[in-house]
Design an enzyme around this catalytic site. Structure first.
Site, short mmCIF file in Angstrom:
data_model
loop_
_atom_site.label_atom_id
_atom_site.label_comp_id
_atom_site.label_asym_id
_atom_site.label_seq_id
_atom_site.Cartn_x
_atom_site.Cartn_y
_atom_site.Cartn_z
N SER A 138 0.85 -1.20 0.00
CA SER A 138 0.00 0.00 0.00
C SER A 138 0.88 1.24 0.00
CB SER A 138 -0.90 0.02 1.24
OG SER A 138 -1.52 1.27 1.40
N TYR A 151 -2.46 0.18 10.31
CA TYR A 151 -2.48 -0.27 8.92
C TYR A 151 -1.14 0.02 8.24
CZ TYR A 151 -3.99 -0.76 4.07
OH TYR A 151 -4.10 -1.14 2.75
#
Length: 254
Positions: A138, A151
């Site tokens: 990501s 995250y």
């Protein structure tokens, strides 16, 4: 080009979102797709769609946080030419307001889940003479995203694992790469907006879309396309590399 004919491809998180788009594209390109999801129903639906379109697919329910389940799954599949680690969960919060149980949940799925799959698949690929691994990273691993502490931690770990595996097994003909999407319009986004911004979903959707310099969110099939390339023989000279697919988010916002 980009044929995966008769290659066994395992896709975790294959029942929804980007994972589902990957499964569908792989099926159209001739792969024998193993749709892996924590939800048997979601895996079944995806596999059925692939077979209706003329492809080959099997559905498997598996909790990637359980090493025992993952090892049993890989043993039942046998040959694995391609592994796509797409299973993952998100979380909103900073270091001071992220609860321990939420941090542990993110770690178990996004970090340990990837490790469990690597741990089970690498010996199989070594024995059969090689393979391809693609990890879902990501932009959060490379830039500071507000309220994404846990995250971001997990995707930073995925980035490090990708490079480590590529280095350790390059002599075994195992390639390992990752892709780093920006915001992608998946059912998760719709659920997030409905939960946190009731009545303002469209407004917030447009606001989030504009955070990508290209002016919109990505689409799952666009992420699947670069994953197909990286898992195909056309990318046989690529390993240990992350590919941002983010509408310019990393380079044009910094």
């Amino acid at each position: 080009m980009f044929s995966l004919k008769d290659k066994h491809a395992v896709v975790t998180g294959g029942g929804s979102g980007i994972g589902r788009a990957v499964c569908q594209l792989f099926g159209r390109q001739g792969a024998i797709v193993h749709v892996v999801d924590i939800s048997q129903e979601a895996a079944d639906q995806c596999a059925l769609q692939i077979t209706v379109e003329g492809g080959q697919a099997m559905a498997h329910a598996c909790d990637v946080t359980s090493q025992q389940q993952v090892i049993a799954l890989m043993q039942s599949i046998g040959r694995v030419h391609i592994l796509v680690n797409s299973a993952g969960v998100s979380h909103i919060g900073r270091a001071d307001n992220t609860a321990e149980e939420d941090f542990d949940r993110i770690y178990k799925v996004n970090v340990k889940g990837v490790y469990n799959c690597l741990h089970a698949v690498v010996p199989v690929m070594k024995q059969q003479g090689g393979g391809v691994i693609l990890n879902m990273c990501s932009v959060a691993a490379f830039v500071g995203l507000q309220d994404r502490f846990a995250y971001s931690m997990s995707k930073g770990a995925v980035s490090a694992m990708t490079l480590s595996v590529a280095k350790d097994y390059v002599k075994d003909n195992i390639r390992c790469n990752s892709v780093s999407p920006g915001r992608v319009h998946t059912p998760f986004v719709d659920g997030f907006l409905a939960k946190n911004y009731p009545g303002r979903e469209q407004e917030m959707f447009e606001k989030l879309s504009q955070t990508q310099p290209i002016g919109r969110m990505g689409k799952p099939h666009e992420i699947a396309a670069i994953i197909l390339f990286l898992c195909s023989d056309e990318a046989s000279f690529i390993t240990g590399t992350d590919y941002p697919i983010d509408g310019g988010f990393i380079r044009l916002n910094t």
